[in-house]
Design an enzyme around this catalytic site. Structure first.
Site, PDB file in Angstrom:
ATOM      1  N   GLU A  56       1.562   4.181   7.601  1.00 36.13           N
ATOM      2  CA  GLU A  56       0.494   3.762   6.708  1.00 36.13           C
ATOM      3  C   GLU A  56      -0.058   4.960   5.923  1.00 36.13           C
ATOM      4  O   GLU A  56       0.188   6.114   6.293  1.00 36.13           O
ATOM      5  CB  GLU A  56      -0.635   3.121   7.548  1.00 36.13           C
ATOM      6  N   ASP A  74       0.823  -1.222   0.000  1.00 33.11           N
ATOM      7  CA  ASP A  74       0.000   0.000   0.000  1.00 33.11           C
ATOM      8  C   ASP A  74       0.859   1.275   0.000  1.00 33.11           C
ATOM      9  O   ASP A  74       0.362   2.372   0.209  1.00 33.11           O
ATOM     10  CB  ASP A  74      -0.956   0.010   1.206  1.00 33.11           C
ATOM     11  N   HIS A  99       3.387   1.906   2.101  1.00 35.32           N
ATOM     12  CA  HIS A  99       3.928   2.345   3.402  1.00 35.32           C
ATOM     13  C   HIS A  99       5.429   2.097   3.476  1.00 35.32           C
ATOM     14  O   HIS A  99       5.967   1.212   2.818  1.00 35.32           O
ATOM     15  CB  HIS A  99       3.186   1.704   4.578  1.00 35.32           C
TER      16      HIS A  99
HETATM   17  C1  GLP Z   1       6.466  -4.414   7.092  1.00 33.02           C
HETATM   18  C2  GLP Z   1       7.598  -3.552   7.651  1.00 33.02           C
HETATM   19  C3  GLP Z   1       8.176  -2.649   6.583  1.00 33.02           C
HETATM   20  C4  GLP Z   1       8.456  -3.469   5.345  1.00 33.02           C
HETATM   21  C5  GLP Z   1       7.182  -4.037   4.783  1.00 33.02           C
HETATM   22  C6  GLP Z   1       7.393  -4.874   3.531  1.00 33.02           C
HETATM   23  O1  GLP Z   1       5.228  -3.826   7.153  1.00 33.02           O
HETATM   24  N1  GLP Z   1       7.224  -2.768   8.771  1.00 33.02           N
HETATM   25  O2  GLP Z   1       9.332  -2.031   7.080  1.00 33.02           O
HETATM   26  O3  GLP Z   1       9.067  -2.668   4.377  1.00 33.02           O
HETATM   27  O4  GLP Z   1       6.625  -4.870   5.782  1.00 33.02           O
HETATM   28  O5  GLP Z   1       7.769  -6.162   3.881  1.00 33.02           O
HETATM   29  P1  GLP Z   1       8.421  -7.216   2.923  1.00 33.02           P
HETATM   30  O6  GLP Z   1       9.810  -6.773   2.674  1.00 33.02           O
HETATM   31  O7  GLP Z   1       8.355  -8.500   3.687  1.00 33.02           O
HETATM   32  O8  GLP Z   1       7.600  -7.247   1.690  1.00 33.02           O
END
Ligand code: GLP
Length: 242
Positions: free
Chosen positions: A143, A136, A138
């Protein structure tokens, strides 16, 4: 301005991120490393450990600051970001425990924990900040709708983020915490250099919006359009909408 690097697969993406990390760590004795959780940086962390073991690259004078932590999970929980960081990086390198900073998600006073973390963070300049991106848009746990001026704060996690992260909790969304302590967008923007890693087709739209979309709080990562030194490292799937 974004420096965008596109590579064939996750291993090559991780190598590019590792190269930048190593330059920073070997270029400055007391480098301050901004670290992230999630699956995106894990390949880079593995390369940092391998390089530490075979070439002796040392982290003993580095400081580390993590981006975020779930609220309500004890440090010992297998999905706390404290555990994640120790398992995926800290146990394999020589950074001293007292140099590691991770927000305290089990503090009795959560608001005070946010203030304390930001106060400590502000005493330093992060030399390299590693980021992933949520589907999304973030970054850390900021968020959509989170103010660009935010500093370390409490955040209610969206349904989408909890769904995305349920895979780490045996697929059970009810087990995913509903809140986190996260560095704010303004905290992240103070880093001298930012490296954002994204792979997979489910990140393509967020990556497009970050780079080419309007600068808007509904895509938190779009704030990076204003940063002077951002390298975005993508595989072909994450770059497919650019
Ligand atoms: C979580 C973390 C973020 C991260 C995101 C994406 O929400 N708080 O810092 O960037 O997930 O995660 P992934 O790298 O597993 O796709």
């Amino acid at each position: 301005m974004f420096n965008t690097i596109i590579r064939k697969n996750y291993d090559e993406v991780s190598s590019e991120a590792f190269k930048i990390m190593k330059e920073v760590v070997t270029g400055k004795k007391n480098a301050v490393l901004g670290l992230a959780t999630g699956s995106s940086p894990v390949g880079m962390y593995k390369k940092m450990i391998a390089d530490h073991n075979s070439n002796g690259t040392s982290y003993k004078d580095c400081l580390t600051f993590n981006l975020d932590e779930y609220v309500g999970l004890p440090k010992s929980h297998d999905q706390s970001y404290y555990t994640f960081m120790h398992e995926n990086l800290f146990s394999g390198i020589d950074v001293p425990e007292e140099n590691i900073h991770i927000p305290d998600g089990s503090a009795a006073d959560e608001k005070q924990a946010c203030i304390d973390y930001e106060t400590e963070l502000k005493k330093h300049t992060v030399d390299i900040q590693i980021l992933g991106i949520g589907s999304d848009g973030h970054i850390a746990f900021n968020e959509p709708g989170c103010p660009f001026a935010s500093e370390t704060h409490l955040m209610d996690l969206t349904e989408q983020t909890r769904k995305d992260n349920a895979r780490f909790f045996d697929g059970d969304i009810d087990e995913v915490p509903t809140k986190a302590i996260t560095q704010g967008l303004a905290s992240i923007m103070r880093a001298s250099k930012i490296v954002l890693i994204a792979t997979g087709a489910n990140k393509a739209e967020a990556v497009y919006n970050m780079i080419h979309g309007p600068k808007t709080e509904s895509c938190p990562a779009s704030i990076l359009q204003d940063h002077k030194d951002v390298t975005v490292i993508l595989d072909e799937a994450a770059a497919s909408k650019l």
